[in-house]
Design an enzyme around this catalytic site. Structure first.
Site, mmCIF file in Angstrom:
data_model
loop_
_atom_site.group_PDB
_atom_site.id
_atom_site.type_symbol
_atom_site.label_atom_id
_atom_site.label_comp_id
_atom_site.label_asym_id
_atom_site.label_seq_id
_atom_site.Cartn_x
_atom_site.Cartn_y
_atom_site.Cartn_z
ATOM 1 N N LEU A 204 -19.275 -43.129 13.844
ATOM 2 C CA LEU A 204 -20.361 -42.986 12.861
ATOM 3 C C LEU A 204 -20.539 -44.303 12.129
ATOM 4 O O LEU A 204 -19.577 -44.796 11.543
ATOM 5 C CB LEU A 204 -19.986 -41.955 11.786
ATOM 6 C CG LEU A 204 -19.987 -40.469 12.133
ATOM 7 C CD1 LEU A 204 -19.452 -39.690 10.939
ATOM 8 C CD2 LEU A 204 -21.396 -40.003 12.475
ATOM 9 N N HIS A 205 -21.715 -44.881 12.185
ATOM 10 C CA HIS A 205 -21.924 -46.101 11.401
ATOM 11 C C HIS A 205 -23.364 -46.301 10.945
ATOM 12 O O HIS A 205 -23.656 -47.244 10.234
ATOM 13 C CB HIS A 205 -21.466 -47.328 12.196
ATOM 14 C CG HIS A 205 -22.407 -47.679 13.308
ATOM 15 N ND1 HIS A 205 -22.469 -46.968 14.472
ATOM 16 C CD2 HIS A 205 -23.353 -48.645 13.421
ATOM 17 C CE1 HIS A 205 -23.395 -47.491 15.260
ATOM 18 N NE2 HIS A 205 -23.953 -48.510 14.646
ATOM 19 N N ARG A 206 -24.282 -45.414 11.369
ATOM 20 C CA ARG A 206 -25.685 -45.586 10.961
ATOM 21 C C ARG A 206 -25.795 -45.470 9.455
ATOM 22 O O ARG A 206 -25.246 -44.513 8.868
ATOM 23 C CB ARG A 206 -26.568 -44.483 11.551
ATOM 24 C CG ARG A 206 -26.685 -44.498 13.002
ATOM 25 C CD ARG A 206 -27.854 -45.288 13.526
ATOM 26 N NE ARG A 206 -27.539 -45.615 14.887
ATOM 27 C CZ ARG A 206 -27.593 -46.816 15.431
ATOM 28 N NH1 ARG A 206 -28.019 -47.840 14.723
ATOM 29 N NH2 ARG A 206 -27.272 -47.014 16.675
#
Ligand code: UD1
Length: 373
Positions: A204-206
């Site tokens: 997860l990095h958005r």
């Protein structure tokens, strides 16, 4: 012909590696590699150069982190004198990160031709910084290499001349295939004491998922439910780690460190290199992610992928692959993960031209386009 290739961030590295190799194999190409330094940590950049056997960059711009405007401007300011000095026939950019757009803009303003690899992908969501980068880069590019048929369709609908568009396949899959022999030797699964096909991988990095703590909390809550049935491993991007550590109420489920993964719960660890990551994904039961590239890699590896976003710019991963785009709603995530665990599906055949030969096709087209100039 002289080609300056520009990379900057983690997802660029697996795309440039096969192109650099293909360019070096052919006579008649002088290849110069520029690294903008958008990603600079060993775990986000250096390790990938080693794993993918990318030669040391000829030029490092060392721009580092910053706001979008600062990062874009710094790449442009520092790249301009390099291009003025080298005067290449072509600037080659890959993907959709800030460095991609900044390099394309710098080149076109110096009247240098631009080739964009992975052109034409569209999420039609302009709140995504990558969508803006894709639109701008494609608008100024002279040669547009697309990975899937939707790319060709989107570019034509935007008025790009058909003779600039080439459907060549996916260089990211070239890297996956050419390093298969290496990543199948990784012992990351054993190191983490995981059982093959009995764990999930999370990334997860958005900004839309991790910058708003309430959304991140909802995601982690859902993942903790999934992890009671299927332990999860989560190599954490630097932009996510601080927010994750602040979520005190999940202390019983989130385990930080690099030791063995817990039998239930989520093992949060530092980002890992390309070869270990491919090995981890290839043996997983499922992947839960907001990454673009991972939707493609799971498609080819035949691993069920739940995309925690509202849209995808890579629709072929849904129509020809194992991907389901399910958004960030916690109860939907829990129910979709249960479906994956309860109903194993037969992986379909890979999408057209995702065969490990995309870089060769691109370099053949480049030589053809520039011969006799
Ligand atoms: C960038 C790309 C995104 C891609 C992602 C993959 C843009 C707009 N976004 O997002 O499309 O999916 O890379 O990782 O180009 N940081 C470090 N060390 C590093 C790099 C970053 O600590 O080596 C931290 C910094 O706090 C930085 C933050 O991560 O401010 C964000 O980095 P940035 O390059 O701006 O965007 P990413 O989220 O990595």
């Amino acid at each position: 012909m002289k080609i300056v290739s520009v990379v900057g961030a983690r997802p660029n590295f697996m795309k440039i590696a096969p192109l650099i190799r293909a360019m070096r194999r052919r006579s008649g190409i002088q290849s110069i590699l520029v690294h903008t330094g958008q990603h600079y940590d060993a775990s986000m950049a250096g390790r990938f150069f080693e794993d993918l056997e990318i030669p040391r960059p000829d030029v490092s711009l060392e721009v580092g982190s910053g706001t979008h405007a600062v990062q874009t401007a710094e790449v442009m300011k520092r790249l301009e004198p390099v291009l003025e000095r080298e005067r290449p026939d072509l600037v080659l950019v890959v993907g959709d990160v800030n460095s991609t757009m900044a390099a394309a803009l710098t080149a076109v303003k110096l009247k240098i031709k631009v080739a964009h690899v992975e052109a034409g992908l569209r999420s039609y969501d302009r709140s995504m910084p990558e969508e803006i980068n894709r639109l701008v880069t494609d608008a100024v590019s002279d040669l547009l290499f697309v990975t899937e048929e939707s790319g060709e369709k989107n570019l034509k609908a935007e008025g790009i001349a058909p003779d600039k568009i080439f459907f060549v396949g996916n260089v990211m899959i070239d890297s996956l295939e050419s390093s298969r022999r290496l990543w199948t030797r990784s012992n990351i699964v054993e190191q983490l004491q995981l059982n093959k096909a009995q764990y999930g991988v999370v990334t997860l990095h958005r900004p839309s998922n991790v910058d708003d703590v309430r959304i991140l909390e909802g995601l982690i809550e859902a993942l903790c439910v999934v992890a009671q049935r299927c332990p999860l491993v989560f190599p954490v991007h630097p932009r996510t780690i601080g927010a994750l550590k602040s979520l005190g109420r999940f202390r019983a489920c989130l385990h930080f460190g690099d030791g063995p993964a817990p039998a239930t719960g989520i093992r949060c660890m530092d980002p890992i290199g390309y070869l270990d990551f491919m090995a981890l994904v290839a043996s997983a039961r499922m992947v839960l992610t907001d990454s673009g590239g991972l939707q493609e890699e799971t498609t080819v590896l035949g691993i069920p992928c739940l995309t925690l976003r509202e849209n995808t710019e890579r629709p072929v991963t849904v129509t020809h692959g194992t991907n389901r785009v399910i958004g960030a709603n916690p109860s939907r995530i829990v129910s979709e993960a249960a479906k994956v665990l309860d109903h194993p599906v037969q992986p379909p055949a890979p999408p057209p031209l995702w065969d490990g030969q995309a870089a060769e096709r691109i370099v053949t087209i480049l030589l053809d386009q520039f011969s006799g100039r």
